[in-house]
Design a protein around this motif. Structure first.
Motif, mmCIF file in Angstrom:
data_model
loop_
_atom_site.group_PDB
_atom_site.id
_atom_site.type_symbol
_atom_site.label_atom_id
_atom_site.label_comp_id
_atom_site.label_asym_id
_atom_site.label_seq_id
_atom_site.Cartn_x
_atom_site.Cartn_y
_atom_site.Cartn_z
ATOM 1 N N PRO A 109 0.810 -1.231 0.000
ATOM 2 C CA PRO A 109 0.000 0.000 0.000
ATOM 3 C C PRO A 109 0.837 1.273 0.000
ATOM 4 N N GLN B 40 -9.642 -8.727 0.953
ATOM 5 C CA GLN B 40 -8.913 -7.681 1.690
ATOM 6 C C GLN B 40 -8.505 -8.147 3.086
ATOM 7 N N THR B 49 -0.636 5.006 3.365
ATOM 8 C CA THR B 49 -0.917 4.568 1.996
ATOM 9 C C THR B 49 -0.490 5.648 1.009
ATOM 10 N N ARG B 53 -2.106 5.524 -4.978
ATOM 11 C CA ARG B 53 -2.866 4.267 -5.038
ATOM 12 C C ARG B 53 -4.332 4.565 -4.729
ATOM 13 N N PRO B 54 -5.244 3.799 -5.328
ATOM 14 C CA PRO B 54 -6.654 4.042 -5.045
ATOM 15 C C PRO B 54 -7.048 3.638 -3.634
ATOM 16 N N SER B 55 -6.356 2.649 -3.074
ATOM 17 C CA SER B 55 -6.750 2.136 -1.762
ATOM 18 C C SER B 55 -5.614 1.279 -1.217
#
Lengths: 382, 154
Positions: A109, B40, B49, B53-55
């Motif tokens: 992430p 997830q 984060t 990034r989207p998520s």
């Protein structure tokens, strides 16, 4: 459990840590039986990689025994001994489906550029690594491969990174039969890249470094020519003289951010961190490859920029190819090469130390003491 | 080209089609371009984060969540894109702050860190006595000269 614990640049120790837990249905917990220190761990050890947090456990080259499985894991069973690729890959995202397992979109992430890597800072996902008694292994159905017959643990642990990365360095060179290949760096990856260059039909393989004992090892292990750049006034000029004044067909950078010698790169890249490491080897690779040649990069650099001669890339029409090795894509072929005696990975191992001596192991590897080529840590948990 | 028969495996993986676009040329059909997203992992600790990034990714490491002063600096850094120096330089600074936090934590727990052991001095002494002696002499000289200069100023 006991695990290596990073305390700051050049400071590591063994410490008790909580046992890793299953956090995802596709996780496994693996008891580590062999774990290497990689040249790229030295970037972390030296404090050169941003977001390397105190308390982290390094180690992305390890093999071990499956001790616990998430409910979603189908391909492994408890007690299996597995080779765990250094990159964490989901097997389902658009990149994994193209066999770009080093570029998985679903394992990190903290960065969109870097995939997930065990024990390689939060820049690579914040995972604890395998320089420990136990480690959490995500996507256990995808990466881990059971250690096949004829492969012992010392060979297996080098199949997690060293062999695939060296092999992919040669593969990305697009080597054609008869090509001259110059490898910068006589560390484990450079030596393996030189060895693998022959498998693609190289006509001549040259390794450049400054550490004499490593050059001697490379010459014997990879049957290549070796040169100490400290004996060359200008390494680029010398390489051109060695290659009909035109340059090599393929140059491989197997050094990365810790390159020595050049004062400008050392000060700006390694001391002041104004560059993403010292790009001396990459600069030499670009300047000593022939026009229209290929530069293959497997040396690790940080995420910011580097001073390299982009103009020469354009003017010479060079193709630059680079990536983290796609270990899973290559494993089947490389296991066969090991089983057939074409590659003998464990010959690279010069030092085997108990995990408890991790601080000394890092010092030996980092300072190239006692003619060290590759260090393996052996945890004592059973 | 001279005979390479003495090199086991020579040319075994030679591939005349290995052109520079490999492996990108293994592009998927348009309909397959999206791939799938695995289940997830639950987020039980703070995870910073990338803004690019989207998520969160489907899995992530949970080691050493951001904390203390270094954690604040890291949170600031993650407000910026991955190419920005305001992302990377604060992260490097946070790492240095984090080292001091680590020493303070050790002292709070009642043990001053054994920095010589952590730096692998046992191995240095065993395999590189001359180097260690040189470093100690150099450090002593620099310290001596510095102290003399400072005391001279007074």
């Amino acid at each position: 459990m006991r695990a290596m614990n990073y305390r700051g640049p050049k400071r590591v120790r063994i410490e008790e840590k909580p046992m890793p837990e299953i956090l995802h249905p596709q996780d496994a917990i693996v008891r580590v039986v062999r774990s290497c220190i990689c040249g790229s761990d030295l970037h972390l050890y030296n404090g050169s990689v941003p977001d390397t947090r105190v308390g982290s456990t390094f180690g992305h080259e390890f093999v071990g025994v499956v001790e616990e499985l998430g409910i979603g894991v189908r391909n492994l069973k408890i007690g299996d001994t597995v080779i765990v690729p250094f990159n964490i890959s989901c097997g389902e995202c658009v990149f994994c489906k193209q066999e770009l397992y080093g570029n998985c979109q679903e394992a990190n992430p903290q960065s969109s550029a870097v995939g997930g890597i065990f024990g390689y800072s939060h820049m690579a996902g914040g995972y604890d690594g395998g320089q420990a008694e136990y480690v959490r292994v995500p996507y256990a159905d995808v990466g881990p491969t059971k250690v096949p017959k004829g492969i012992d643990l010392d060979d297996a642990v080098l199949l997690t990174d060293v062999v695939p990365t060296g092999y992919q360095a040669a593969e990305m060179g697009g080597i054609q039969k008869g090509d001259t290949v110059v490898v910068f760096g006589a560390g484990p990856i450079g030596i393996m890249a030189a060895k693998c260059a022959w498998l693609f039909g190289a006509g001549r393989v040259i390794v450049i470094d400054y550490v004499e004992y490593r050059l001697e090892f490379a010459k014997n292990y990879a049957s290549c020519e070796v040169y100490n750049f400290r004996s060359m006034q200008d390494p680029v000029q010398a390489i051109k003289k060695l290659t009909d004044d035109l340059g090599a067909d393929v140059c491989i950078d197997a050094v990365g951010a810790e390159a020595a010698v050049d004062a400008f790169h050392t000060i700006t890249g390694r001391k002041l961190l104004l560059q993403a490491g010292s790009a001396t080897a990459l600069e030499w690779a670009i300047n000593s490859v022939k026009k229209g040649g290929i530069v293959s990069i497997v040396g690790v650099y940080g995420p910011t920029g580097n001073f390299v001669p982009v103009g020469n890339i354009v003017n010479k029409g060079i193709t630059v190819r680079a990536n983290q090795a796609s270990v899973k894509r290559l494993l089947t072929r490389l296991i066969k090469h090991v089983q057939n005696g074409i590659i003998n990975p464990k010959e690279l191992i010069t030092h085997r130390l108990p995990l408890e001596e991790v601080a000394d192991a890092y010092r030996i590897f980092s300072d190239k003491l006692d003619n060290c080529i590759k260090t393996v840590l052996i945890p004592s948990a059973k | 080209m001279e005979n390479k028969d003495h090199i086991k495996g020579w040319g075994i993986d030679a591939d005349a089609k290995n052109d520079p676009t490999y492996p990108i040329k293994k592009k998927l059909d348009k309909k397959d371009q999206t791939g799938k997203t695995p289940e997830q992992q639950p987020k039980l600790v703070e995870v910073l984060t990338s803004v690019e990034r989207p998520s969160l990714s489907a899995v992530f490491g949970d080691s050493v969540p951001p904390s203390g002063v270094s954690g604040r600096i890291r949170r600031f850094a993650f407000e910026y894109g991955e190419g920005a120096f305001l992302h990377w330089l604060p992260l490097i600074f946070a790492d240095r702050v984090n080292e001091i936090e680590g020493i303070v934590d050790d002292i709070k727990k009642g043990a001053f860190p054994d920095i010589l052991s952590e730096r692998g001095m046992k191995a240095s002494w065993k395999y590189n006595k001359t180097g260690v002696i040189k470093k100690v002499v150099l450090l002593s000289l620099v310290s001596f000269v510095t102290i003399r200069m400072l005391s001279g100023k007074k």
